[in-house]
Write a protein that holds these residues in place. Structure first.
Motif, PDB file in Angstrom:
ATOM      1  N   SER A 294     -13.019 -44.875   5.578  1.00  0.00           N
ATOM      2  CA  SER A 294     -11.419 -45.233   4.973  1.00  0.00           C
ATOM      3  C   SER A 294      -9.719 -44.022   5.888  1.00  0.00           C
ATOM      4  CB  SER A 294     -11.586 -45.021   3.564  1.00  0.00           C
ATOM      5  OG  SER A 294     -11.699 -43.573   2.575  1.00  0.00           O
TER       6      SER A 294
ATOM      7  N   ALA B 144     -10.129 -45.403   9.541  1.00  0.00           N
ATOM      8  CA  ALA B 144      -9.495 -46.440   9.193  1.00  0.00           C
ATOM      9  C   ALA B 144      -8.195 -46.036   9.151  1.00  0.00           C
ATOM     10  CB  ALA B 144      -9.976 -48.238   8.106  1.00  0.00           C
ATOM     11  N   PHE B 145      -7.741 -45.533   7.875  1.00  0.00           N
ATOM     12  CA  PHE B 145      -6.273 -44.512   8.670  1.00  0.00           C
ATOM     13  C   PHE B 145      -5.792 -44.079   9.365  1.00  0.00           C
ATOM     14  CE2 PHE B 145      -3.685 -40.754   7.040  1.00  0.00           C
ATOM     15  CZ  PHE B 145      -2.914 -41.372   6.606  1.00  0.00           C
TER      16      PHE B 145
ATOM     17  N   GLU C 147      -6.809 -44.591  12.382  1.00  0.00           N
ATOM     18  CA  GLU C 147      -6.479 -45.225  13.473  1.00  0.00           C
ATOM     19  C   GLU C 147      -5.563 -46.437  13.593  1.00  0.00           C
ATOM     20  OE1 GLU C 147     -10.140 -48.010  13.295  1.00  0.00           O
ATOM     21  OE2 GLU C 147     -11.400 -45.989  14.547  1.00  0.00           O
ATOM     22  N   GLU C 148      -4.795 -46.462  11.907  1.00  0.00           N
ATOM     23  CA  GLU C 148      -3.896 -47.706  11.816  1.00  0.00           C
ATOM     24  C   GLU C 148      -2.905 -46.638  12.307  1.00  0.00           C
ATOM     25  OE1 GLU C 148      -1.664 -49.376   7.848  1.00  0.00           O
ATOM     26  OE2 GLU C 148      -3.512 -48.145   7.681  1.00  0.00           O
TER      27      GLU C 148
ATOM     28  N   GLN D  29      -3.915 -45.867   1.367  1.00  0.00           N
ATOM     29  CA  GLN D  29      -2.794 -47.169   1.925  1.00  0.00           C
ATOM     30  C   GLN D  29      -1.703 -46.501   1.365  1.00  0.00           C
ATOM     31  OE1 GLN D  29      -4.520 -50.237  -0.500  1.00  0.00           O
ATOM     32  NE2 GLN D  29      -6.561 -50.805   0.639  1.00  0.00           N
TER      33      GLN D  29
ATOM     34  N   SER E  68      -0.220 -44.460   4.601  1.00  0.00           N
ATOM     35  CA  SER E  68      -0.057 -45.210   5.692  1.00  0.00           C
ATOM     36  C   SER E  68       1.694 -45.867   4.745  1.00  0.00           C
ATOM     37  CB  SER E  68      -0.933 -46.189   5.332  1.00  0.00           C
ATOM     38  OG  SER E  68      -0.753 -47.291   6.740  1.00  0.00           O
TER      39      SER E  68
ATOM     40  N   ARG F 156      -1.994 -46.906  15.970  1.00  0.00           N
ATOM     41  CA  ARG F 156      -1.351 -48.241  16.154  1.00  0.00           C
ATOM     42  C   ARG F 156      -0.621 -48.471  15.684  1.00  0.00           C
ATOM     43  NH1 ARG F 156      -6.056 -49.788  13.558  1.00  0.00           N
ATOM     44  NH2 ARG F 156      -4.583 -50.761  11.561  1.00  0.00           N
ATOM     45  N   LYS F 157       0.436 -47.972  14.498  1.00  0.00           N
ATOM     46  CA  LYS F 157       1.134 -47.766  14.419  1.00  0.00           C
ATOM     47  C   LYS F 157       2.262 -47.622  14.981  1.00  0.00           C
ATOM     48  CE  LYS F 157       0.681 -49.753   9.588  1.00  0.00           C
ATOM     49  NZ  LYS F 157       1.286 -49.346   8.080  1.00  0.00           N
TER      50      LYS F 157
ATOM     51  N   GLU G 191      -9.232 -44.767  -1.257  1.00  0.00           N
ATOM     52  CA  GLU G 191      -8.664 -46.125  -0.137  1.00  0.00           C
ATOM     53  C   GLU G 191      -6.770 -45.811  -0.720  1.00  0.00           C
ATOM     54  OE1 GLU G 191      -9.620 -50.058   1.244  1.00  0.00           O
ATOM     55  OE2 GLU G 191     -11.197 -49.123   0.343  1.00  0.00           O
TER      56      GLU G 191
END
Length: 161
Positions: A141, A144-145, A147-148, A111, A114, A151-152, A107
């Protein structure tokens, strides 16, 4: 990627980076060291604790960073890592970070990546990853990465093989 140790793939990439820099002769490590020192100042040990291979070009710092709580320490580490990548990504030394089997990434690595790809002040940096899309649902994880990134509004290119 090695699944056992957090940041192992990034550590391996940085180890390769430092070896390449050293092989380029005495001037390049001095230039990189100065760029890193100018960007990070006294917080170099935050990086060298996590990535000891950087001591090959930065040298071991004389003073330890101020101790902070765990959340603050993680945020400081991410910020300093971003500053580090900004410093080493130059027109004469662009950085390409390729990580294979991203579905096994820890994770903290996700992060960091990202934060790097979303940082509009990092130039001359390209991140390339591969992952097994049939294993993606077993790794929340990574889901989520990805998808982030959407989103960004981070531009990505998917290549299915």
């Amino acid at each position: 990627l090695q699944q056992a140790r957090p940041l192992s793939a990034i550590d391996a990439a940085l180890n390769e980076f430092t070896n390449i820099i050293i092989q380029q002769g005495p001037q390049t490590p001095l230039e990189i060291k100065k760029a890193i020192s100018d960007a990070i100042k006294t917080d170099v040990e935050v990086l060298t604790r996590m990535f000891p291979c950087l001591c090959k070009i930065i040298e071991k710092p004389m003073c330890a960073p101020i101790e902070v709580g765990s959340i603050a320490a993680q945020n400081r580490f991410k910020f300093i890592f971003q500053m580090f990548v900004r410093a080493i990504s130059t027109p004469s030394h662009p950085i390409i970070l390729f990580l294979d089997d991203l579905q096994w990434a820890d994770e903290l690595s996700l992060q960091l990546i990202s934060a790097l790809v979303a940082d509009m002040e990092i130039n001359h940096f390209l991140f390339i990853a591969s992952y097994r899309d049939n294993e993606i649902h077993n790794t929340p994880s990574l889901v989520a990465f990805l998808e982030e990134l959407k989103r960004k509004d981070i531009t990505t290119t998917d290549i299915n093989v």
